[in-house]
Each structure stands twice: as C-alpha cells, then as structure tokens.
Design a protein around this motif. Structure first.
Motif, short mmCIF file in Angstrom:
data_model
loop_
_atom_site.label_atom_id
_atom_site.label_comp_id
_atom_site.label_asym_id
_atom_site.label_seq_id
_atom_site.Cartn_x
_atom_site.Cartn_y
_atom_site.Cartn_z
N VAL A 85 0.80 -1.23 0.00
CA VAL A 85 0.00 0.00 0.00
C VAL A 85 0.83 1.27 0.00
O VAL A 85 0.39 2.31 -0.48
N THR A 86 2.04 1.21 0.49
CA THR A 86 2.87 2.43 0.52
C THR A 86 3.29 2.85 -0.89
O THR A 86 3.64 3.99 -1.13
N ASP A 87 3.24 1.91 -1.82
CA ASP A 87 3.67 2.21 -3.19
C ASP A 87 2.51 2.57 -4.10
O ASP A 87 2.65 2.53 -5.31
N ARG A 88 1.37 2.88 -3.51
CA ARG A 88 0.17 2.98 -4.33
C ARG A 88 0.20 4.15 -5.30
O ARG A 88 0.78 5.19 -5.04
N LEU A 89 -0.50 3.94 -6.41
CA LEU A 89 -0.73 4.98 -7.41
C LEU A 89 0.54 5.71 -7.86
O LEU A 89 0.57 6.93 -7.94
N GLN A 90 1.58 4.95 -8.13
CA GLN A 90 2.80 5.55 -8.68
C GLN A 90 2.65 5.72 -10.18
O GLN A 90 2.22 4.79 -10.85
N PRO A 91 3.05 6.86 -10.71
CA PRO A 91 3.00 7.02 -12.17
C PRO A 91 4.07 6.15 -12.82
O PRO A 91 4.97 5.68 -12.15
N PRO A 92 3.94 5.94 -14.14
CA PRO A 92 4.92 5.09 -14.83
C PRO A 92 6.35 5.59 -14.62
O PRO A 92 6.62 6.78 -14.68
N SER A 93 7.23 4.66 -14.34
CA SER A 93 8.63 5.01 -14.07
C SER A 93 9.49 3.84 -14.52
O SER A 93 8.96 2.85 -15.02
N LEU A 94 10.77 3.95 -14.32
CA LEU A 94 11.66 2.85 -14.71
C LEU A 94 11.38 1.60 -13.89
O LEU A 94 11.37 0.49 -14.39
N MET A 95 11.12 1.81 -12.61
CA MET A 95 10.81 0.67 -11.74
C MET A 95 9.50 0.00 -12.15
O MET A 95 9.35 -1.20 -12.10
N HIS A 96 8.52 0.85 -12.47
CA HIS A 96 7.20 0.34 -12.84
C HIS A 96 6.78 1.01 -14.15
O HIS A 96 6.17 2.07 -14.12
N PRO A 97 7.11 0.37 -15.26
CA PRO A 97 6.87 1.02 -16.56
C PRO A 97 5.40 1.38 -16.81
O PRO A 97 5.12 2.25 -17.62
N MET A 98 4.50 0.67 -16.13
CA MET A 98 3.10 1.05 -16.32
C MET A 98 2.50 1.58 -15.03
O MET A 98 1.28 1.67 -14.89
N GLY A 99 3.33 1.93 -14.05
CA GLY A 99 2.81 2.48 -12.82
C GLY A 99 2.28 1.43 -11.85
O GLY A 99 2.39 0.23 -12.12
N THR A 100 1.72 1.89 -10.75
CA THR A 100 1.14 0.95 -9.79
C THR A 100 -0.33 1.31 -9.55
O THR A 100 -0.74 2.43 -9.80
N ASP A 101 -1.05 0.34 -9.00
CA ASP A 101 -2.49 0.55 -8.81
C ASP A 101 -2.74 0.99 -7.35
O ASP A 101 -1.80 1.16 -6.58
N PRO A 102 -4.01 1.18 -6.96
CA PRO A 102 -4.29 1.70 -5.62
C PRO A 102 -3.79 0.84 -4.48
O PRO A 102 -3.74 1.29 -3.35
N LEU A 103 -3.42 -0.40 -4.76
CA LEU A 103 -2.89 -1.23 -3.68
C LEU A 103 -1.39 -1.45 -3.85
O LEU A 103 -0.79 -2.29 -3.20
N GLY A 104 -0.78 -0.69 -4.76
CA GLY A 104 0.66 -0.81 -4.94
C GLY A 104 1.09 -1.93 -5.85
O GLY A 104 2.27 -2.21 -5.97
N ARG A 105 0.13 -2.60 -6.50
CA ARG A 105 0.52 -3.70 -7.38
C ARG A 105 1.01 -3.16 -8.72
O ARG A 105 0.50 -2.17 -9.21
N ASP A 106 1.99 -3.83 -9.30
CA ASP A 106 2.58 -3.36 -10.54
C ASP A 106 1.62 -3.57 -11.72
O ASP A 106 1.16 -4.68 -11.97
N VAL A 107 1.30 -2.51 -12.41
CA VAL A 107 0.30 -2.60 -13.47
C VAL A 107 0.79 -3.45 -14.64
O VAL A 107 0.03 -4.23 -15.21
N LEU A 108 2.06 -3.32 -15.00
CA LEU A 108 2.58 -4.11 -16.11
C LEU A 108 2.41 -5.60 -15.85
O LEU A 108 1.95 -6.35 -16.70
N SER A 109 2.76 -6.02 -14.65
CA SER A 109 2.61 -7.44 -14.30
C SER A 109 1.15 -7.85 -14.35
O SER A 109 0.81 -8.94 -14.79
N ARG A 110 0.29 -6.97 -13.90
CA ARG A 110 -1.12 -7.32 -13.91
C ARG A 110 -1.67 -7.39 -15.33
O ARG A 110 -2.49 -8.23 -15.65
N VAL A 111 -1.19 -6.49 -16.19
CA VAL A 111 -1.64 -6.54 -17.59
C VAL A 111 -1.16 -7.84 -18.23
O VAL A 111 -1.90 -8.51 -18.95
N MET A 112 0.08 -8.21 -17.95
CA MET A 112 0.60 -9.44 -18.55
C MET A 112 -0.14 -10.67 -18.05
O MET A 112 -0.51 -11.55 -18.83
N THR A 113 -0.36 -10.77 -16.76
CA THR A 113 -1.09 -11.93 -16.26
C THR A 113 -2.57 -11.82 -16.61
O THR A 113 -3.27 -12.82 -16.73
#
Lengths: 544, 291, 334
Positions: B58-86
């Motif tokens: 939760v501390t990583d929530r709603l991060q905009p796209p960055s090198l660490m998270h190319p597609m950003g993170t969601d409201p619970l801090g989950r990586d969007v790229l990983s979620r899109v792939m799965t």
C-alpha cells in the motif's frame, strides 16, 4: 399564498433595524428575489434520491440535501466536532429540571415557538407536529423504525406537544434531533393533496415539499438528476441583513471525475463526496478551498456468528489482529479515524477495554489457539459499488494468505447482498460481509443496540448483521435504555463496549472521512458532524 | 460493435494497395509476430512478469509510470505491467471460449434448421429472430444483470447473444448446399441423413463461418471488456482487463495509467486478432467476396 | 407488396411476444430482491408489506399475466426507484437515447460518406491510407476509453464542452414536444436552450460516431470501387462524361445501397454503443436507466426498456426493407 401580515412583519423588522423606512411604506412591496439573484450550484456525488417525503426517506446522500433545507424539526444537531442538540421549532430542550421530561421518564413535553409558521401562513403548532409523527408511523415505509419507542403523540394545547414512550428510553431526546423521521409537514398541504387511496398525500410528497424551512422546493427533476431550491421569503425565522443564496441548484452526479471537473471549470460552486485523491488534486488549484471532516459513517466486517467457523470467538479475535488498519485507513481510504469503540466520540462514547492492532504474529498465535494451526478458508462478501471496501479486502486477503488463511472475496450487488444476508435468518445468511453503517443520531447507545441487541436481529429487526445473541449484552442494553441516572448509564455503556470488543462479532475499521471542496468566494459554511458534507447550512451562507 | 460490420472494416482497411512482392515477408511479419507475442504472453504471462501481480504494497500505491514500474502501480501498490501481462491469461482465453461455444451451438442449430427444413426450420429461425432482435450489448447486459455480475455469467451472456448469428450464417450456407449435386447423389445412394450432414454438408458450410468467427474475436473482446467496464463482468481482485478498467475508473483523472494501459492492451489485442484473422481469410478463401 | 407487409408485421408481433416471455423469464431468475432494494435495511414488517405491494408473493404465471395484460393496455409497470410508472420514465429517457443515436448517425454519415467517396476516388493515395489506418484504430478502441479521453481533452484541458447531463440545470428542460431537447428548443425558437442542449450533445455524439464513421466510410469506399468498375461507368466514361459526374451521379447512388441495407444493423449497433456512452458521460438516457435498474434489481424497467429497444430495432429493419423497394426498382417482394 403570501400572508401579507406575516410578510409585513419580517420586512419591517429589517427595515426598522436599518432605520430606513417610514412605517407607511412597508406594507405592499415584497422584497423581490429577482433583483441581483445569487444562484449557488451544489453538486453531490451520489445518485438522485428516490423520494423526498420525510415520512419515507432514510438515505443520507440524496434526499437529505433537500429535506434538511425545506423542512424543520423540533430539534436539530449543530456542531463541527461534536453534536449539540439545538431547539428549532421547540422553545427549549426539555429536561427533568424544567419539567420537560416526566419523573418516570415516560413523557416528554415540548413547547413550541409561537412564531413558527409555514410559507402559506398556517402556524407550525402542536396539531401539525402530532400530525407529522402520526403520519410517519402510519405510512410504515421503513423510517418509522426510528419512532418505534413512541406510544402516543398528543397535542396538549396549541403550543404544547407531548410524547409518551413505551418504556423509559434515555436516548429518546437525541433521536428527535435526527433529520430522518422528524420533519414537520404542513397538514393543510397534505389535506389538499390527499386522495381516498392515499390519505397522507404520499404520492404528492414524494416530489413536492410541505415544510417550514428556509428554502422552498422550486423544482425536483430526479430524471435529470437535479433540483432547485428558492429562498423562502416568508421564513418564520426571518432573514438577517446581508447577502444570501437566493437560488440553489442541486445536482446529483454519480461520476466523481465529472463532478470534480465541474468545480474546476467553474460550473459548480460546491462538490460534496470527493475521494482523497480528488481532494489532494483540488487543493493545488487556486480559487478552490478543500474541506475534510469525519461524520458518522463507520466501516466494519461482520461475521455470521451462528455459522461455523465464525462462531469461534478466538478465531474472530485472530482475524481482527490480521487486518492492517492503518494501511487501510491512510492508504486506501486516504484518511479517517480508527474506531476504538463501537462508535466514534459522541454522547456516551468511551474506548473499549480490548483493542486490536495489526499484529500478524499474534494473529497466527490466536489462530492455533482457536484450533486452526494450519489455517483455514474464509469468505467475505462486499458490495460491487464499494470500491474502497473491495480494495481493503484485497489487501486483507494478501495479509491473511501469509498466515495461512485463504480469503475468498465475493463481490455482489449491494441489494442482493443484503437480501441474501437478511431474509432467511442466520442459517441461510452469508458467512461474513463488509459494509458500513451510520448512527441516525449521535448517541452511542443506538449502534450498540442495533448492532449487538437480539431485538435487532434480522429479518424482524435491523441491523444485527452478525446475528449476535448474548443475554448478557441484552441485559446491558436494557439497563442503558431504562436507567435515568447518567452515571449508571455510562457504566452500562462501558460494559457494553468492552463486551462487544471482547467477543468481536464485528471488526470495526474506521469512521470514514467526508470530503468536499468549494470556491473560495463562498462564506458562512460550517461542517455539520451529524449530517456530513451532503448538508450545508445554506441559510447562513453567501457567495461572492 | 456488431460482428460482420467489424469484419468489413478490417478487410477493407487491410486491403490496401499491394506493396512490392519482396516485402511480403515483412507484411506477414507485421501481422503474425505480434500474434505470437500475444499468445506467449497469454500462456506464460505470470512467469514473465517482473513482479508478483497480486503483491500488495500500500505504501507504493498509485505511482505514475517510471523505470521501476513502466506502467505504474495501482491503488494497492501492485505493478500494473505485471497485472496486464497476467491479465492476458484471464482475458484472452475467455474470448476463445465464447467463440467456440457460440460457434458450436450456432452451427448445430443452423445445420439442423437448414437441412431439416419445414416446421423445425421455422421454429428455430423464430427463436433466433427473438435473440437477433436485440442489439448485442443490450441483451448481454440484461442477461448478466439478471444472472448476477461475475465473469462466468458475462461469458454465458455473450454466448447466448452470439450463437444466433452463426446459426443464421450456417443455415444460409446449408440451404444453398443441400441442393447441390453431390448431396443429391449421396442421398439417392441411400446415405443416411446424419452421414450426409457430417461428411458433406458440415465441412462445406463451416468455412465461411469459421472465418467469420476469427474476425469476431476482436468484437468479442470488446464486448467482454465493455461488460467488465460497466461492472458486470469479472470482479476484483481479478486482473482481467475489463475488471482493471472498472477499478481504475474512479481514479482516471489522477492516475490515467490505470485505465490507459489495460485499454491499450485491449486495443492492441483487437488489432492483432483482426489483422491475423484477415490474413487467414485471404489465404483460405480466395473466392469469398461478400459480407 | 401488401401481403409482404402484413406477413412482416405478423412476424414482428410474434417475435415481440417471444421477447416478452424471454425477458420476463430472465427477470425472475434475479438473485437480487427488488422488495429489499425498495425498503432498504428496514425490518420484516415493512419488507413483507413491500413484497405484497409489488405482487412478488403471487405465483409466477400470475405475475406474468399481470405484466403482459398491462403491456397491452400501455402499462409498462412501476419503478420504485423513480416512484413513477415505467412508461413515464421511458417517456423521459428514450428521447434522450434516440436524440444521441440519430445525432451520431447523422454525424457519421456526414463525415463518413465524403471520406469514403474521396478514398475511392483517389484509391491508394495518402488520404485513402490514412483513412484506412484510422478506421482500423477507431473500431478497435473501446468506446469508453475514447469517451474518457475526450472528457480529459475537451473538458479538463480545453474547457470547451460540458461533460454531464443533457442541458444546463439553470435553464432546465425546454417545453416538451418530442422529448428531444435540441429538436424541441429549435421548434420553440428557444435560443439559449438550443445552444446548451447542443453543447451537451456534442461529445457523446462524436464519441459514439467515431467507430461508425469508420465503418460507413469503408463501406462506401468498397461499394464505390465496385460500382466504378462496372460496365455502366465505363460506358459513361466512354461517352466523355467528366470524372466528377461519373463519380457523383452514377457510382455514388449505387454505392449508397449497401449502406441503406445495413442501416438497420448499424442502428442496432449504435444503440448498444449508446448505452456505454451514456454511462461515461452521465447522459440520462435509456442506457443509464437500464443499468441503474439492473443494479437495483428492478425488473419492470429492464423488461420494458429491452422490449422497446427490440421493437425499435425490428421496426427500423422493416422500414429499411420497405425503403429499399423504392431505392432499387429491381427488388420486388412477393
């Protein structure tokens, strides 16, 4: 429609105060609202109300905005941090000392203000009050539940009303301050619109108003999600000098992004019900003021205590230690107050003896003690519309997984969830639900009784969602209801809170924050702790 | 959007002026390579994803796209790229299932109606008329609304809404085939009906329908996503793309990446399937020129 | 011709009856309880009273009979959410959806037709290619993503157009004739209301029209190409008629035919898309009404609205088939 005499009085009052007009000129001229009219655009992020009949409406987001402005009650609550009961139509708050409350605690005698009147001139007298309460009880549309304690309402004389209640009930006075079920309607309007099948003019009042409040309902168009209020120039309390909101356009917008954009673009003056992210973004925009307060809505997880394994107290306690309260409140909800008792601070509040924190080690320990050293499967249902609740459960799911508990989240339509959980008794109810409830009036007794008392068990009563039956708790509740000694009452309440948290049939999460934003040209606004952001004291506000 | 219309746009859009023959392999690559990548991601998405798609932080929530998270993170801090792939695994196979089921039911009905003729045909066609009287999304919405909002019911709803199209198509084909010479010949030789159906009628009527189905994959995906967006399809915490869109809806002004990337995934997937379907059609049916 | 009409109408009635049964049956499969929805968290007594009022305790065949016979008399049921007969609700919401759909259709034809003609006339040119690729993109993008993007661009960033409702709440609805705000305000020469309702209609209509423009333009292009290759065009060219006239007088008229035939189907697709667009833009039409009814487990609105949409769709198809007779004199209906 205008009572000349009454109107003259209010006009002269202000003119005389200004020392301007010779008395002769005051008679005919009506201060027109058309000259330089101020229109205020109020947006509420919710759906439109189904009904604005005060004998029916029981929902806090939609109809509330209208009802609180067009109707008066005997008492209302004011105050931003705590709730003070203030007499509106009543002359004063009845107490045992001033004879307002009888010695046996069964009779409440209330004197009305003689100048109170409806816009058509008829007085808001004891007959009108009796009529309104009888009407709500006769309609039996759900909100009459709040008036269950009343055995009889009497109009003793023109200005005096007497309520006789079934048994001594110390929260009774506070319950009269709630906007729900306590609005006074004009019997003349009801009579004019009643029919044989509908003697209480329910059909008419669904979309029209018949109150004595500071505003009149100019139009109500739920199919367009909007309504308009116009200043009641014949308001019996009189309008003080200075600028006022002459017309208020209320819009109910369900897409929060849209509502927010409207404020940014200047198409709205006030938006209530914003999310934490929206508030942060709006705070950076010049010309906009953001406000946040906590009202009375509380989130919880209720376990069906009649269904295994949720009947196991130790298991429930274990689960209570596995919820990351702070992450949910700060991270997901973006603010709010963690509950350390059955209610947040209000009349009768005190923290409970047992407190729960996020402690996975302790949770695991209790899990073994409860007989599940290898974990177990549990299920919690949540309403589809509750996006933040869903997120909280997803986080809970991840944390529970680390101690071996496998949580299945069932997302259901909100109505379907309550149907299934309430209609068939505990055996056919859901295993657990995530939801929220709010006290109707700020007395800690109310939530203790309706969440934990056996007289509130569904399907007959409301809202003991955990199907919790404990004779010890029922005895405590009865003591709170019937004693007139405030110390004894508080002691009983304390016992109730302690027992509630020790048995933990419900895990209370937090009181959620109520958020709104408005243009910085708005003045006179105050937060109302009981009513929340969906209510704004329009009569005291001005624009520009 | 409805099926055959979709197909016609794809066909005419891709039927652009031919480039020189030497670049044919490049043209083919543009269509087939993305499809292969898509299929790989669908099958192995979870293994290929950089983060655990369900890891809540939760501390990583709603991060905009960055090198660490190319597609950003969601409201619970989950990586969007990983979620899109799965999420591909939760989205794409559903679509195939819908089409195969709708095809099966539709073909069966259509063959029976077309071959049997008479009363059976009339009854079956009346039934399809009832279903075809609705715009697809409207009926699907109503059905899911009645059955309950979850991904299984959404799939069922779309199957129910789509099989009539195929039934109609197949029936039309069967009607024109059943009087062909070879069928007549088989019948006069005393071949039993079911053998005629199985060996002669079916194979010859399937071809155009099969191609149609391929071209409909995109439309099926859009319909599934639409139901998800409206909140009556897959439910959280599923990483199905429509469900991700629904969850991201309330944040879209501040966290555009929550709706942007799943939306992009849907868009790209639809394009890929349309392109691939079109190529396949061009290869298998040289004479097929009508809608 | 008359016999054909009679047969089609009889068939229509039959199918409508079938739809009625289908939707009613489906509505009784509801897991949600409309009585619970209407009465909220109140107690058993109020709940039982509500069930009786709604007629939910009667046997199902009786409930269907009540509903069906009501339909014949024009009674479409009662909505507890809006506290009025469903017929009144639909009377308010349907014109909105109709207005949106027609506006989108007109926009799509106005933009798509020239685009298609020009693409065909200059086949292979940059316009043709660009149109082709953007057409592909338009039908692949989900409608709601387009809608959300437009809101951000045209409302948040540029502030040109509003994004909710049908008309500015300060003005209120115009005097009612058809229920379509733009039409009514135009007929009553109500300038401000016309402007406001038009402004509110633009974004939803354009969003909905985008994929349709693509489809129409490609349809016209391919049928134009077909027409241009036909013999009569060669003849016309041979006679020395200018290329312009060839295109516009000869080829175009024939190229429009497939569009007309597909009009019914296109309209149906539009209706489905309209539902989505209404949700994104909070445009109070039938789509939003149906979605809310689903969420509140109210069967009468769902069944009635769906019936209406189906009937409309079928009538449109019938009208198109009839119109076709006049457009193409080669068609005769037995």
């Amino acid at each position: 429609m205008l009572d000349h005499g009454l109107h003259r009085r209010t006009f002269l009052k202000s003119a005389a105060a200004a020392g301007l007009l010779p008395l002769g000129l005051g008679a005919a001229h009506r201060v027109s609202a058309q000259e330089s009219e101020t229109t205020f655009r109020f947006v509420s992020i919710s759906g439109p109300p189904d009904t604005i009949d005060p004998g029916e409406n029981w929902e806090g987001a939609g109809g509330f905005t209208i009802i609180a402005q067009v109707y008066d009650g005997l008492f209302r609550f004011e105050g931003a941090e705590t709730a003070e009961i203030v007499p509106i139509l009543a002359r004063e708050v009845p107490t045992p000392e001033n004879g307002g409350i009888s010695e046996d605690g069964l009779q409440y005698t209330i004197t009305l203000k003689p100048e109170a009147a409806f816009p058509d001139g008829s007085p808001v007298n004891a007959e009108a009050v009796k009529f309104s309460y009888d009407r709500t009880q006769a309609l039996k549309l759900g909100v009459d539940f709040l008036l269950d304690q009343i055995a009889e309402t009497e109009a003793v004389d023109e200005q005096t009303v007497r309520f006789t209640i079934k048994q001594p009930f110390s929260p009774f006075l506070n319950s009269l301050g709630s906007v729900f079920a306590n609005s006074i309607v004009n019997p003349a309007v009801v009579a004019a619109n009643a029919t044989e099948d509908d003697p209480y003019a329910h059909e008419y009042l669904i979309s029209h108003a018949a109150g004595s409040g500071p505003y009149l309902l100019e139009s109500f168009e739920p199919e367009l999600s909007q309504a308009t209020l116009a200043r009641n120039m014949d308001w019996w309390q009189g309008w003080p000098d200075g600028p006022h909101l002459d017309r208020i356009v209320v819009q109910w917008i369900s897409e929060s992004a849209t509502a927010r954009l409207m404020l940014e673009q200047g198409d709205a003056d006030f938006v209530a019900g914003l999310s934490a992210e929206a508030l942060t973004a709006l705070a950076t925009i010049p010309g906009i003021v953001t406000m946040e307060g906590t009202a009375l809505g509380q989130t919880f997880i209720a376990f069906n205590t009649e269904m295994a394994p949720y009947d196991n107290v130790t298991l429930r306690q274990a689960l209570a230690y596995a919820l990351n309260y702070d992450a949910a409140i700060d991270g997901i909800y973006g603010g709010g107050r963690k509950l350390d008792s059955v209610t947040p601070p209000m009349v009768g509040y005190a923290p409970a003896a047992t407190q729960y924190t996020f402690d996975l080690a302790k949770a695991k320990e209790l899990l073994s003690e409860a007989g599940y050293p290898d974990g177990l499967d549990i299920e919690i249902a949540v309403s589809q519309a509750d996006e933040l609740g869903s997120l909280t459960l997803q986080m809970y799911q991840a944390d529970l997984a680390s101690i071996g508990v496998n949580l299945t989240i069932t997302t259901m339509d909100g109505n379907a969830m309550f149907s299934e959980h309430l209609n068939g008794g505990p055996a056919q109810a859901l295993p657990a639900i995530f939801s929220f409830m709010a006290a109707d009036y700020p007395d800690a007794y109310q939530l203790l009784a309706i969440a934990y008392g056996s007289s509130s068990l569904p399907p007959a009563g409301c809202c003991n969602f955990a199907y919790y039956t404990n004779p010890e708790m029922d005895a405590i509740i009865t003591r709170v209801e019937t004693t007139l000694d405030p110390d004894e009452r508080q002691a009983a309440l304390q016992e109730g809170f302690d027992l509630a948290f020790a048995d933990e049939p419900l895990i209370w999460l937090h009181v959620f924050a109520d958020r709104a934003a408005m243009k910085d040209t708005v003045s006179g606004w105050e937060f109302n702790y009981v009513n929340g952001m969906a209510y704004a004291p329009f009569a005291k506000m001005s624009l520009g | 959007m409805s099926l055959s219309i979709h197909a016609s746009v794809t066909r005419s859009a891709l039927a652009l002026p031919a480039t020189a023959g030497g670049l044919a392999w490049l043209r083919a690559g543009i269509v087939w390579l993305p499809l292969v990548i898509l299929l790989v991601v669908t099958v192995a998405g979870r293994a290929l994803a950089p983060y655990d798609p369900d890891a809540v932080l939760v501390t990583d929530r709603l991060q905009p796209p960055s090198l660490m998270h190319p597609m950003g993170t969601d409201p619970l801090g989950r990586d969007v790229l990983s979620r899109v792939m799965t999420g591909a695994r939760n989205t794409v196979p559903n679509v195939f299932f819908i089409l195969i089921s709708a095809l099966t039911i539709g073909v069966l009905m259509g063959v029976v109606a077309g071959y049997a003729g008479g009363k059976i045909d009339t009854v079956l066609m009346r039934i399809t008329d009832v279903f075809l009287a609705f715009p697809a999304l409207v009926l699907a919405l109503a059905i899911v609304g009645m059955l309950g909002a979850n991904v299984r019911n959404a799939i069922i709803a779309i199957i129910i809404v789509w099989w009539p199209w195929y039934a109609r198509l197949v029936r039309g084909q069967v009607l024109s085939i059943k009087n062909e010479l070879y069928v007549d010949a088989a019948r006069s030789l005393g071949c039993p009906a079911h053998r005629i159906l199985l060996h002669h009628v079916l194979p010859n009527s399937m071809a155009p329908v099969g191609v149609q189905a391929l071209l409909d994959i995109g439309a099926a995906l859009l319909t599934t996503a639409a139901l998800g967006y409206l909140g009556v399809g897959a439910q959280p915490p599923s990483s199905e793309w429509g469900a991700m869109l629904a969850q991201g809806r309330q944040f879209f002004l501040d966290a555009w990446w929550l709706t942007g990337f799943p939306g992009l995934a849907i868009f790209v997937t639809v394009l890929i399937f349309n392109g691939a379907g079109e190529r396949l059609r061009a290869k298998t049916l040289s004479g097929w020129s009508r809608i | 011709m008359l016999a054909y009409l009679v047969r089609r109408i009889a068939s229509l009635v039959l199918v409508l009856a079938g739809i009625c049964v289908l939707t009613f049956v489906l509505s009784r499969v509801l897991p949600a309880d409309p009585a619970r929805g209407a009465v909220g968290k109140a107690g058993a007594e109020q709940y039982a009273a509500m069930r009786e009022r709604m007629g939910l305790d009667r046997p199902i065949p009786e409930q269907f009979w009540r509903y069906a016979s009501g339909l014949v008399h024009g009674d479409l049921g009662y909505s507890y959410a809006s506290r009025r007969p469903v017929a009144e609700d639909i009377g308010d919401y349907f014109p909105a959806t109709f207005e949106l759909t027609i506006a989108s259709l007109l926009l799509a034809i106005a933009a798509g037709a020239p685009l298609g003609v020009l693409s065909a006339a200059h086949r292979g040119g940059w316009l043709d290619r660009a149109a082709g690729w953007s057409a592909l993109a338009s039908v692949a993008l989900p409608l709601f993503v387009i809608g959300l993007a437009f809101q951000v661009i045209f409302y948040k960033t540029l502030g040109w157009l509003p994004v909710a409702g049908r008309i500015s709440p300060e003005l209120g609805a115009p005097a009612r004739l058809t229920g379509m705000f733009t039409v009514d305000s135009l007929l009553y020469r109500d300038g401000p209301r016309f402007g406001s309702s038009l402004k509110h209609l633009v974004l939803p209509a354009v969003t909905l029209a985008l994929p349709l423009t693509a489809i129409i333009s490609r349809m016209i292009r391919s049928s134009m190409l077909e027409a241009l290759a036909k013999d009569y065009v060669r003849t016309a060219r041979g006679k020395g008629i200018s290329e312009q006239r060839v295109i516009y007088r000869h080829a175009l008229r024939n190229a429009m035919l497939p569009v007309v035939t597909s009009l019914g189907m296109l309209f149906g697709a539009l209706l489905g898309g309209a539902f989505l667009v209404e949700v994104v833009y909070t445009f109070p039409g039938l789509g939003l009404y149906v979605l809310n009814s689903i969420l509140r487990a109210e069967t009468a609105p769902i069944v009635s609205a769906t019936l209406l949409v189906a009937a409309l769709y079928m009538l449109t198809n019938l009208a198109v088939d009839i119109a076709y007779v006049f457009i193409d004199p080669r068609i005769r209906y037995a």
